[in-house]
Scaffold this active site. Structure first.
Site, PDB file in Angstrom:
ATOM      1  N   LYS A  22     -11.934   0.873  -2.321  1.00 38.17           N
ATOM      2  CA  LYS A  22     -10.865   1.504  -3.116  1.00 38.17           C
ATOM      3  C   LYS A  22     -11.298   1.494  -4.593  1.00 38.17           C
ATOM      4  CE  LYS A  22      -7.381   0.820   0.386  1.00 38.17           C
ATOM      5  NZ  LYS A  22      -8.104   0.224   1.502  1.00 38.17           N
ATOM      6  N   SER A  52       0.796  -1.223   0.000  1.00 36.36           N
ATOM      7  CA  SER A  52       0.000   0.000   0.000  1.00 36.36           C
ATOM      8  C   SER A  52       0.831   1.278   0.000  1.00 36.36           C
ATOM      9  CB  SER A  52      -0.951   0.007   1.195  1.00 36.36           C
ATOM     10  OG  SER A  52      -0.240  -0.131   2.402  1.00 36.36           O
ATOM     11  N   HIS A  93      -5.418  -3.173  -2.902  1.00 30.91           N
ATOM     12  CA  HIS A  93      -5.063  -2.215  -3.961  1.00 30.91           C
ATOM     13  C   HIS A  93      -4.962  -2.855  -5.340  1.00 30.91           C
ATOM     14  CE1 HIS A  93      -4.364   0.950  -1.024  1.00 30.91           C
ATOM     15  NE2 HIS A  93      -3.873  -0.002  -0.255  1.00 30.91           N
TER      16      HIS A  93
HETATM   17  N1  PMP Z   1      -5.283  -3.577   3.599  1.00 33.27           N
HETATM   18  C1  PMP Z   1      -4.561  -2.694   2.900  1.00 33.27           C
HETATM   19  C2  PMP Z   1      -3.375  -3.169   2.122  1.00 33.27           C
HETATM   20  C3  PMP Z   1      -4.931  -1.339   2.908  1.00 33.27           C
HETATM   21  O1  PMP Z   1      -4.201  -0.435   2.255  1.00 33.27           O
HETATM   22  C4  PMP Z   1      -6.061  -0.936   3.649  1.00 33.27           C
HETATM   23  C5  PMP Z   1      -6.578   0.502   3.676  1.00 33.27           C
HETATM   24  N2  PMP Z   1      -5.728   1.493   3.549  1.00 33.27           N
HETATM   25  C6  PMP Z   1      -6.765  -1.893   4.372  1.00 33.27           C
HETATM   26  C7  PMP Z   1      -6.355  -3.207   4.313  1.00 33.27           C
HETATM   27  C8  PMP Z   1      -7.939  -1.503   5.202  1.00 33.27           C
HETATM   28  O2  PMP Z   1      -9.060  -1.371   4.402  1.00 33.27           O
HETATM   29  P1  PMP Z   1     -10.285  -0.447   4.843  1.00 33.27           P
HETATM   30  O3  PMP Z   1      -9.878   0.961   4.504  1.00 33.27           O
HETATM   31  O4  PMP Z   1     -11.433  -0.948   4.069  1.00 33.27           O
HETATM   32  O5  PMP Z   1     -10.444  -0.637   6.323  1.00 33.27           O
END
Ligand code: PMP
Length: 391
Positions: free
Chosen positions: A238, A179, A207
């Site tokens: 996303k 991420s 992602h």
């Molecule tokens: N996993 C990854 C790799 C993420 O980047 C994120 C959110 N930034 C999440 C899980 C969490 O997802 P959510 O925003 O739906 O809580």
């Protein structure tokens, strides 16, 4: 209270204070911030679906038909037809036996790891995995062995070492697209290792889902191993433009989580409007418009990343729509973000603990509906800003 105030002042002095920025109006490639129209370069709305008319219509239609709230958690009376439909749709999309919807990616990762892994088991986790995976590892009570980022040689040695004293199960967990770095997990090698060492492989494709692979099925599709991953976790907030998350896996895994996953069991389920929108999002992602949007996103990524690379910027190995611009320390990072915002480009500075100390960055994220000329101008502005920063 005095201690809290002091701590916040200290954070401010170190360039580490976090504050909120409020967007007026809808999400899109440009947004209104503090009365200014700015280019949005820090949203995960990669395909531009968050404001898509088909999703808005589907959300309104589901709300009109089924109401605003689900009224209860899934195991009580909060499982509605739309939950079942969405889970079937996700299982078909990821080509698994079953799927389970969670209330967010954070809830999914904590709930999946806690629900599937026991204290006698061992989790092998990439060093740069998302915070929600780290928290899930903690909640599981299992020993967690952190392996160096994307280093399958090191992981193999660690699996070997743990095998000699193995008592329980092994689970390897990785982001599909990392991420904060925008690079990819070496999934083919991880699949080989998990098969050799009789481990489960969990991929968090928050992602990658919707974006990567010929039909948007994510990192595993891109790398040709969709059917060899055991646990496909992904998010709906996303590229899919909605809210929530899921796990796609064998039926026995899903039934285990229904019985054991605390974030699934003890929380009110997702509301109809979100579920209706998510169903429409999967239709779009899976159809010709999804393919077109993925193409536009990839073209935008190429344009922006290539220009920065020509300008000598360290992009941390990114090969995706997440384009980090390494800046190092917190103060220059936040100063760069401030100058860019003044010039009409909204990109967030990322600091520890989200990234390791000394690896602060501007994390730029591209969208399918950014205009190429805006991105070209933004890339020039980033280069100018970096060269003008105090060293
Ligand atoms: N996993 C990854 C790799 C993420 O980047 C994120 C959110 N930034 C999440 C899980 C969490 O997802 P959510 O925003 O739906 O809580």
């Amino acid at each position: 209270m005095r201690e809290m105030k002091k701590r916040l002042e200290d954070l401010k002095g170190q360039g580490m204070l976090r504050t909120l920025k409020t967007i007026a109006g809808p999400q899109g490639p440009r947004v209104m911030l503090d009365g200014h129209d700015v280019l949005l370069l820090c949203s995960n709305n990669y395909l531009g679906l968050a404001g898509h008319s088909a999703l808005i219509e589907a959300s309104c239609a589901a709300t009109r038909r089924f109401g605003v709230g689900s009224g209860a958690s899934r195991l009580v009376s909060g499982t509605m037809e739309l939950h079942d439909q969405l889970e079937q749709r996700i299982a078909a999309f990821k080509k698994t036996e079953a799927a389970l919807v969670f209330n967010s990616g954070y809830a999914a990762n904590t709930g999946i790891l806690q629900g599937l892994v026991d204290p006698g088991d061992v989790i092998f986790s990439d060093q740069l995995n998302h915070a929600s995976i780290i928290d899930g590892c903690r909640l599981s009570g299992a020993r967690t062995v952190v392996y160096p980022h994307r280093d399958c040689g090191a992981l193999e040695s660690l699996l070997q070492a743990e095998s000699s004293r193995r008592r329980g199960r092994f689970l390897i967990v990785t982001d599909g697209v990392f991420s904060m770095d925008g690079d990819l997990a070496p999934l083919v090698e991880l699949v080989e290792l998990k098969e050799r060492f009789d481990a489960l492989l969990m991929v968090d494709d928050a992602h990658g889902t919707g974006v990567l692979g010929a039909s948007g099925r994510g990192t595993a599709e891109l790398l040709g191993c969709l059917d060899r991953v055991d646990l496909h976790m992904g998010t709906l907030g996303k590229a899919l433009g909605c809210f929530g998350a899921y796990l796609a896996a064998d039926r026995v895994v899903i039934d285990t989580l229904i019985n054991r996953s605390r974030s699934f069991i003890f929380s009110t389920s997702l509301p109809p409007g979100d579920l209706g929108a998510a169903l429409a999002a999967f239709d779009l992602v899976d159809g010709p418009e999804g393919a077109q949007r993925r193409q536009a996103l990839e073209a935008n990524r190429g344009l922006f990343a290539d220009r920065l690379q020509q300008g000598g910027v360290d992009l941390c190995g990114s090969v995706t729509q997440i384009v980090p611009v390494l800046t190092g320390e917190p103060v220059p990072t936040m100063e760069a973000a401030r100058r860019l915002l003044d010039a009409g480009v909204f990109v967030q500075g990322i600091r520890p603990p989200t990234v390791p100390a000394g690896r602060c960055r501007l994390r730029a994220t591209l969208m399918a509906d950014h205009r190429p000329e805006e991105l070209a101008a933004a890339a020039e502005l980033v280069l100018e800003t970096l060269s003008g920063l105090p060293r």
